[in-house]
Every structure is written in C-alpha cells, then in structure tokens.
Design a protein around this motif. Structure first.
Motif, short mmCIF file in Angstrom:
data_model
loop_
_atom_site.label_atom_id
_atom_site.label_comp_id
_atom_site.label_asym_id
_atom_site.label_seq_id
_atom_site.Cartn_x
_atom_site.Cartn_y
_atom_site.Cartn_z
N TYR A 80 0.72 -1.23 0.14
CA TYR A 80 0.07 0.07 0.04
C TYR A 80 1.02 1.28 -0.04
O TYR A 80 1.98 1.17 0.62
CB TYR A 80 -0.77 -0.02 1.16
N LEU A 81 0.48 2.21 -0.65
CA LEU A 81 0.86 3.59 -0.53
C LEU A 81 -0.28 4.58 0.01
O LEU A 81 -0.99 5.07 -0.91
CB LEU A 81 1.58 4.28 -1.74
N GLN A 82 -0.14 4.94 1.38
CA GLN A 82 -0.90 6.04 1.65
C GLN A 82 -0.48 7.29 1.76
O GLN A 82 0.94 7.67 1.92
CB GLN A 82 -1.09 5.78 3.37
N MET A 83 -0.98 8.13 0.88
CA MET A 83 -0.55 9.54 0.50
C MET A 83 -1.44 10.32 0.94
O MET A 83 -2.68 10.64 0.60
CB MET A 83 -0.60 9.59 -1.03
N ASN A 84 -0.82 11.30 1.98
CA ASN A 84 -1.78 12.46 2.82
C ASN A 84 -0.97 13.78 2.36
O ASN A 84 0.16 13.84 1.74
CB ASN A 84 -1.50 12.27 4.18
N SER A 85 -1.56 14.86 2.57
CA SER A 85 -1.24 16.29 2.41
C SER A 85 -0.91 16.23 0.76
O SER A 85 0.44 16.75 0.58
CB SER A 85 -0.29 16.62 3.16
N LEU A 86 -1.57 15.67 -0.19
CA LEU A 86 -1.27 15.71 -1.54
C LEU A 86 -1.11 17.12 -1.89
O LEU A 86 -1.76 18.24 -1.57
CB LEU A 86 -2.27 15.08 -2.16
N LYS A 87 -0.04 17.36 -2.83
CA LYS A 87 0.35 18.52 -3.70
C LYS A 87 0.17 18.43 -5.13
O LYS A 87 0.19 17.06 -5.64
CB LYS A 87 1.71 19.08 -3.23
N PRO A 88 -0.23 19.65 -5.75
CA PRO A 88 -0.27 19.32 -7.23
C PRO A 88 0.80 18.86 -7.96
O PRO A 88 0.82 18.04 -8.71
CB PRO A 88 -0.27 20.83 -7.72
#
Length: 125
Positions: A80-88
């Motif tokens: 899994y790859l949990q991605m938080n606080s995503l940016k453009p």
C-alpha cells in the motif's frame, strides 16, 4: 514471475489523501524489495519509496517523507501507499515495482525486474 496490479488512483484536491494498492501474484516474494515510482508527463520515472518485503524496512524520497507511508500485508500479498497532504506536484502515474534481493533503497528503475501497469493520480490546486 511476479505480477503486479495497482489500483486506487484518482482525482483529489490539494491537501487530500489517497491510498494506492499493489496486488502481487506469482512466486513467493521472500527477500524481494518492493517500491513505488511515479512519472509525470514529460518527466523521467522517479523513485518514491521502497520497502523490504521480509523485514518491512522502508526508504523514502525526500519529496514525500512525512506525507506518504508505504506498508505491506503479507497475508494479502499487497503493498500500500498511503498519500496524505497531497500537492499538485504529486500528480503523476504511479507504478508498483519489484526486484529480487538487493537494496530496497535502489532508486534506479533499471534495477527493478517487474512492474505494474500504473495508476493515475491527479491533484488539483
């Protein structure tokens, strides 16, 4: 032979979160290293994070450290790859990769033996 299938990509607003999955089938992974790469349009494929399948040890690119988390579920044969606080600037096609043995911090795509088909992540501003 190892077969990888990614899922979980999509469109999200900046600051949001997504969780990508990489389902693994084929041979037993043993000492394999798993990794996530990404490739934005017109750019080279970039290492994001790696994990040792056996030990769970991880290595992150500086650009995602503190925002992304890799994990693996041995029972489900999934990474899994949990991605938080995503940016453009996180917008890219994300690929799961695997290689037998060696370091889980290997950043060169050429060192990986198996690849998934990719899943698209778009972060709007």
């Amino acid at each position: 032979q190892v077969h990888l299938v990614e899922s979980g990509g999509g469109l999200v607003q900046a600051g949001g979160s997504l969780r990508l999955s990489c389902a693994i089938s084929g041979r037993a992974l043993g000492s394999y290293a798993m990794a996530w790469f990404r490739q934005a349009p017109g750019k080279e494929r970039e290492f994001v994070v790696g994990i040792n399948w056996s030990t769970g040890n991880t290595y992150y690119a500086d650009s995602v450290k503190g925002r992304f988390t890799i994990s693996r579920d041995k029972g489900k044969n999934t990474v899994y790859l949990q991605m938080n606080s995503l940016k453009p600037e996180d917008t890219a096609d994300y690929y799961c990769a695997a290689k037998s043995g060696g370091s889980y911090s290997s950043r060169s795509p050429r060192l990986y033996d198996y690849w998934g088909q990719g899943t698209q992540v778009t972060v709007s501003s």
